[in-house]
Scaffold this active site. Structure first.
Site, PDB file in Angstrom:
ATOM      1  N   THR A  57      19.636  91.761 -21.104  1.00  0.00           N
ATOM      2  CA  THR A  57      19.076  93.076 -21.127  1.00  0.00           C
ATOM      3  C   THR A  57      19.517  93.967 -19.892  1.00  0.00           C
ATOM      4  O   THR A  57      19.164  95.057 -19.605  1.00  0.00           O
ATOM      5  CB  THR A  57      17.692  93.247 -21.123  1.00  0.00           C
ATOM      6  OG1 THR A  57      16.925  92.321 -20.051  1.00  0.00           O
ATOM      7  CG2 THR A  57      16.933  92.692 -22.463  1.00  0.00           C
ATOM      8  N   THR A  71      18.269  85.922 -18.626  1.00  0.00           N
ATOM      9  CA  THR A  71      17.690  85.050 -17.450  1.00  0.00           C
ATOM     10  C   THR A  71      17.373  83.723 -17.733  1.00  0.00           C
ATOM     11  O   THR A  71      17.328  82.787 -16.889  1.00  0.00           O
ATOM     12  CB  THR A  71      16.457  85.846 -16.642  1.00  0.00           C
ATOM     13  OG1 THR A  71      15.559  85.910 -17.948  1.00  0.00           O
ATOM     14  CG2 THR A  71      16.636  87.088 -16.024  1.00  0.00           C
ATOM     15  N   ASP A  72      17.023  83.386 -18.884  1.00  0.00           N
ATOM     16  CA  ASP A  72      16.438  82.069 -19.462  1.00  0.00           C
ATOM     17  C   ASP A  72      17.265  80.980 -18.975  1.00  0.00           C
ATOM     18  O   ASP A  72      16.705  80.006 -18.681  1.00  0.00           O
ATOM     19  CB  ASP A  72      16.075  82.199 -20.938  1.00  0.00           C
ATOM     20  CG  ASP A  72      14.904  82.723 -21.173  1.00  0.00           C
ATOM     21  OD1 ASP A  72      14.237  83.414 -20.236  1.00  0.00           O
ATOM     22  OD2 ASP A  72      14.630  82.805 -22.332  1.00  0.00           O
ATOM     23  N   LYS A 106      14.469  79.186 -12.767  1.00  0.00           N
ATOM     24  CA  LYS A 106      13.782  80.226 -13.271  1.00  0.00           C
ATOM     25  C   LYS A 106      12.106  79.618 -12.966  1.00  0.00           C
ATOM     26  O   LYS A 106      11.988  78.808 -13.954  1.00  0.00           O
ATOM     27  CB  LYS A 106      14.153  80.600 -14.343  1.00  0.00           C
ATOM     28  CG  LYS A 106      13.179  81.662 -14.741  1.00  0.00           C
ATOM     29  CD  LYS A 106      13.744  82.463 -16.230  1.00  0.00           C
ATOM     30  CE  LYS A 106      12.940  83.753 -16.687  1.00  0.00           C
ATOM     31  NZ  LYS A 106      13.285  84.210 -17.942  1.00  0.00           N
TER      32      LYS A 106
END
Lengths: 456, 646
Positions: free
Chosen positions: A115, A191-192, A270
């Site tokens: 995104t 980001t995952d 993360k």
């Protein structure tokens, strides 16, 4: 229309009227109530006979329909957009100033999805990728003050759909951009799985003259509070000006918009599902602190490679037959056997504590090693180093041929093994490389301060 | 200016109300935090953010938002751990919409005769003044249509009923920083928007009052300062719909409406005057901004001298044909020049402007004014000149804004969002945002309005005020007048609770009078009665019911508790020197008096009661209620007389 989420009666009524999302429609129900508004896609996953319209005040509501309902198109989407465009004032740029003349470092931004730089479609609220250099400069004009931007969409996938063969593509594109003269690379990524891809690049670039900064967003860029622009400016700053030539992940350093952190790709994880500062360096310190508004980069750790020192040297390729297996109490040996029988060439175990699994797995692991499978031990604790000499099970596993993964993060050991096995078929050579610190993934000294204090 | 000479009906006044009322739910609208406010020194975390303007598909950005962002506005958030979580910090996606809030909202909708929608969609309404950490307010229409009826029988339509999240609480500004407390962010609000059917300031007041009362009758809304807010949409014939935000005091509402009607009328008059003077928009817009710092080198104007000393400039611009108009009052105490100054402050960030309709003055001499006219090529008696003294870029932006506002005067009334002030006037707040600022909240699934949901709502539909009135009179024996007053009181629900609990010991009419009489007069005296918690009031009523606290002392005790939030009844009694009466001591005092007057009692019987009272009351007055003492005395007398009989 199916793609707009409508089924059953609602779909039939809309088809009969020839209505498409974005059209202004009039719904006349059998109870006499009349609704008029712009037809919206129905993103609810349900089969109820409800049609969603945007009223003139901008609100969406759901209107229940049945066979007796009449729908007509009042105005088409094209007509509405045409009228709106005619009446719209000229687009105002976000910043009044233009970057002053002068040479700026050349930075290439590679888009892979996520995104980070997407645009919202006002009619439907749908978010679509926007990745031409013009679009980036329009959305985040600040980057134009830092660097001469060029951009390329490498792929457009959700981060969870990433695969090792896509890592290879990103490595190639980054290498190509550097060959073409880019003085820094920014990779926009969901980001995952960003940390996996970033460490893949860290292993593949054996010689790297410029920084490669991975960047993502935890809040989508269609909202005023998005972290996308802040992170992108920080990452561009790193790509353009950082004194190091390493692969890093650049994301928010805290919940506020004060500074970003550049984390070494092989040390980052993360650690939160949703916070802006979800990315953290484990068993180490971030490489640098970045103040994007002030254009300042503060080093927090010694770079492994300095900018401009090395020639570009790429060793690309990742073996897909590698598994990352998290041990849990009672895990059965057949899971290991299955992987071996299916031809897996490498297994990274995420064991307990100092690097253990139930002793009933030892025999299967021994068989795996005997058949040439490379087995590496890491720890579920994430913090600290495995040490398999302390307890009997550890010693048995060592004897079975398990390679202790030092303080490597399980995911990083997984990426590293995948990269190693793509380039050697000799398990002994693979074992030697695993124990060697190739890209900052192993640290031999841990000081007391490298463990966070949790609230208490 | 005499506002009373304006007749709103003649002006063609039209008003729509937007009433926002906090709901008293257990949890916030999109997370599991409680809906209570905390003190500023509560345990909290802090963080600083920016908000970026977003672009619509047509490339439009909200100009005011863009402007704030360009200025580098930063928001400093205070996140109390007791009343906010990651959702308020915009560090976690919102949870599903709070069903309890939807049910209360639907109950209100049913009471207003509105029709619930079939499926509720949460939208994002872009607001980037920092009051929402996300940069948007989450809001959802739950019902359409319906209305209320005024005493006159006139119907005021309701257009929409929405459930939405309240904004963060602004603590203050400090340079580039605006401070917000996140405890209020996310508390559910119901928003009721009426049609522009209101035609007089009094109707606006009555409509607001009626809707407020209906909301309170649900017993599920919050009360106290800031829990209900009115926004207004006001226009007159030939005027423009102006939004007025943040009316917190209901009694001010008629004044604000009237003043806005007057403002629009006066602006139309200014427009007509400009047109008759032959001024064109082009003339105004083509005026040049001139550096006139030289004129003011030795000025006696302190403001200007200070600005120059700091390295600032004095810039001036001619407003052709505006002579005399800047001094025209548009609202009591606000001139057209004040409207221009609002724009200069907003767009230029300057402290204010000077204009020739008020000069010479403020230390600026006749001579300086003369030179000023010359410098900008203006004619006295025809043109006006506006000056600003500040850093040059700021001063320039300020004057550009002044020119734009002056040019807009030729069209009449600009579309503005204005903020209500304490004196009933309004000031420019920001341009009205465009329509393209609503997006679907894609993180929250839509909620179907099922029969189950409606069934729950029906149980909460408030009684009609007339029914409530009847019940209050029948059940608690209140007079018609008192019942009418209590039905309108914000603490109606508390009254009912206390009357149920203590009505057998203290007359309900007394409890009612605490609200309609004591609290109101305390409020008039300036006592901050909003500080009184329900618990404090209940403690006082309970003590009065037990005879532990004399009724005479109730007003003082309540005043003390209001002035000292957190204090308990015991603290108040101690501080006020009211001793908690030891009832056994009262008993023995009365006993003693009865014995001393034994002869008289034996001869006169109960007629001697006043003698007994006369003996003990001087010592007990203010400590224990006379009625309680009389009851004890009666009992003692009866015992004494009984002895004789026995």
């Amino acid at each position: 229309m199916e793609e707009a989420g409508y089924t059953g009666v609602a779909l039939r009524l809309l088809r009969r009227a020839g209505a498409r999302p974005g059209d202004r429609i009039r719904i006349e129900r059998s109870d006499g109530r009349v609704f008029e508004g712009v037809l919206m896609p129905r993103y609810a996953i349900s089969a109820r006979p409800i049609i969603v319209v945007k009223l003139d005040n901008g609100y969406n509501i759901g209107v229940r329909v049945d066979e007796g309902t009449r729908i007509e198109v009042v105005k088409t989407r094209e007509a509405i957009l045409h009228e709106a465009a005619a009446g719209a004032p000229a687009a105002v740029p976000l910043l009044e100033e233009q970057p002053p003349p002068g040479k700026r470092p050349r930075v290439t931004i590679l888009g892979t999805g996520g995104t980070i730089a997407s645009k919202v479609e006002y009619e439907t609220g749908a978010v679509r990728p926007a990745f031409s250099a013009e679009e980036i400069l329009e959305a985040v004009p600040e980057v134009g003050f830092i660097a001469d931007i060029s951009s390329r969409v490498v792929m457009n996938i959700l981060s969870e759909n990433m695969r090792p063969k896509y890592w290879e593509k990103i490595v190639d594109e980054a290498a190509k951009a550097i060959q073409e003269g880019a003085e820094g690379i920014v990779v926009a990524h969901g980001t995952d799985t960003m940390a996996y891809t970033a460490s893949a690049l860290a292993f593949a670039f054996r010689g790297l003259p410029v920084p490669i900064a991975f960047v993502g967003a935890q809040r989508s860029s269609d909202r005023p509070s998005s972290d996308a622009a802040f992170n992108l400016v920080a990452a561009t700053l790193v790509a353009a000006r950082a004194p190091f030539a390493e692969v890093v992940v650049v994301m928010h350093g805290e919940a506020g918009d004060t500074y970003a952190l550049a984390h070494r790709a092989t040390r980052v994880r993360k650690m939160h599902t949703s916070r802006r500062d979800a990315f953290q360096t484990i068993n180490g310190r971030p490489l640098a602190k970045i103040y994007p508004f002030e254009g300042r980069i503060e080093l927090r750790d010694k770079p492994l490679r300095e900018r401009g020192r090395e020639e570009l040297h790429v060793v690309n390729g990742f073996e897909e037959k590698v598994a990352l297996v998290k041990y849990y109490p009672g895990m059965e040996a057949e899971l290991i056997d299955f992987l071996v029988d299916r031809g897996y060439r490498g297994i990274v175990l995420e064991g307990t504590g100092l690097g253990h699994v139930g002793e009933w797995l030892v025999e299967s692991i021994r068989r795996a090693v005997e058949q040439g499978v490379v087995v590496v031990m890491t720890s579920q604790t994430l913090f600290g180093r495995v040490n398999m000499n302390v307890y009997t099970t550890g010693r048995k596993l060592l004897q079975a041929g398990v390679i202790p993964g030092e303080d490597m993060l399980p995911e990083v050991a997984f990426v590293k093994l995948s990269w190693i096995l793509a380039h050697t078929h000799d398990p002994r050579e693979a074992g030697r490389m695993l124990r060697e610190n190739l890209a900052g993934e192993i640290t031999y000294r841990h000081t007391l301060d490298l463990y966070p204090r949790w609230p208490h | 200016m005499d506002p009373s000479k304006y007749d709103p009906r003649e002006l063609g006044l039209r008003v729509g109300l937007e009433i926002h009322q906090q709901l008293d739910t257990r949890r916030k609208l999109f997370c599991s935090c409680p809906t209570t406010l905390v003190s500023e020194d509560a345990d909290k975390d802090e963080f600083i953010r920016q908000l970026r303007p977003t672009r619509s598909e047509l490339g439009e950005v909200d100009i005011a938002a863009l402007f704030e962002w360009r200025k580098g506005r930063l928001y400093h958030y205070h996140a109390p751990r007791a009343a906010s979580c990651l959702v308020e910090a915009d560090e976690e996606p919102p949870h599903e919409i709070n069903r309890e809030a939807v049910v209360i909202g639907l109950a209100v909708a049913l009471a207003l005769g509105s029709t619930p929608v079939d499926e509720i969609y949460v939208m994002r309404k872009i607001v980037i003044d920092g009051s929402n950490t996300t940069g948007f307010q989450r809001t959802a229409i739950i019902a359409l249509g319906g209305g209320i009826e005024l005493e006159s029988g006139k119907k005021i339509g309701v257009q929409t009923i929405a459930v939405e999240e309240d904004a963060a609480r602004k603590l203050g500004e400090e340079g580039r920083y605006t401070h917000y407390m996140l405890d209020r962010l996310g508390i559910p609000l119901i928003e009721i928007s009426t049609a522009p059917d209101i035609e007089t300031p009094e109707e606006a007041y009555e409509a607001a009052l009626t809707i407020g009362q209906l909301l309170r009758l649900t017993g599920r809304v919050k009360r106290g300062i800031g829990t209900i807010r009115q926004d207004l949409n006001v226009s007159i014939k030939g005027g423009v719909k102006t939004e007025i935000k943040g009316v917190q005091r209901l009694d001010l509402l008629p004044k604000i409406v009237l003043y806005e009607a007057i403002r629009q009328k006066r602006l139309l008059e200014i427009r007509d005057e400009l047109r008759s003077r032959g001024v064109s928009r082009r003339d105004v817009e083509s005026a040049e901004i001139v550096d006139v710092t030289g004129i003011f080198r030795g000025t006696r104007s302190k403001i200007i001298a200070r600005a120059i000393k700091r390295g600032g400039k004095v810039l001036a611009v001619k407003l052709p044909g505006f002579h005399g108009l800047l001094g025209v009052e548009v609202q009591p105490g606000r001139r057209f020049g004040t409207e221009l100054a609002d724009y200069a402050r907003f767009w230029g960030g300057v402290g204010g402007i000077f204009h020739t309709d008020e000069l010479p003055g403020y230390g600026i001499t006749e001579e300086e004014v003369e030179q000023l006219y010359k410098a900008v090529g203006a004619a006295r008696g025809r043109d006006a000149v506006v000056i600003v003294a500040d850093e040059e870029p700021k001063a320039r932006k300020a004057l550009q804004a002044v020119v734009e506002r002056a040019a807009a005067a030729l069209e009449g009334i600009p579309k503005e969002t204005r903020a209500a002030k304490e004196d009933g006037t309004t000031r420019f707040m920001r341009p009205q945002p465009g329509s393209a600022r609503m997006y679907p909240e894609t993180d929250i699934p839509p909620l179907e309005v099922t029969e189950d949901l409606l069934e729950e709502a029906r149980k909460l539909v408030p009684e009609k005020p007339s029914e409530k009135l009847r019940k209050l009179k029948e059940r608690y024996g209140l007079s018609d007048d008192l019942a009418r007053q209590i039905v309108r009181d914000v603490r109606l629900d508390l009254f009912e609770r206390l009357a149920e609990r203590y009505g057998d010991k203290v007359p309900p009419s007394y409890i009612a009078s605490i609200f309609t009489n004591i609290l109101r007069s305390l409020s008039r005296e300036g006592v901050p009665i909003d500080n009184l918690s329900d618990e404090s009031i209940e403690e006082v009523v309970s003590a009065a019911a037990q005879g532990r606290l004399a009724k005479d002392a109730v007003p003082d005790v309540l005043a003390y508790l209001a002035r000292n939030p957190g204090a308990r009844l015991d603290d108040a009694m101690k501080a006020l020197g009211i001793q908690a009466v030891d009832m056994s001591m009262v008993e023995s005092m009365v006993e003693e008096a009865v014995r001393a007057l034994e002869g008289e009692i034996r001869s006169r019987g109960y007629a001697a009661l006043s003698k007994v009272m006369g003996r003990v009351m001087p010592k007990l007055r203010g400590k224990v209620d006379g009625r309680t003492v009389a009851e004890i005395a009666k009992r003692k007398i009866s015992e004494l007389l009984g002895e004789r009989r026995g």
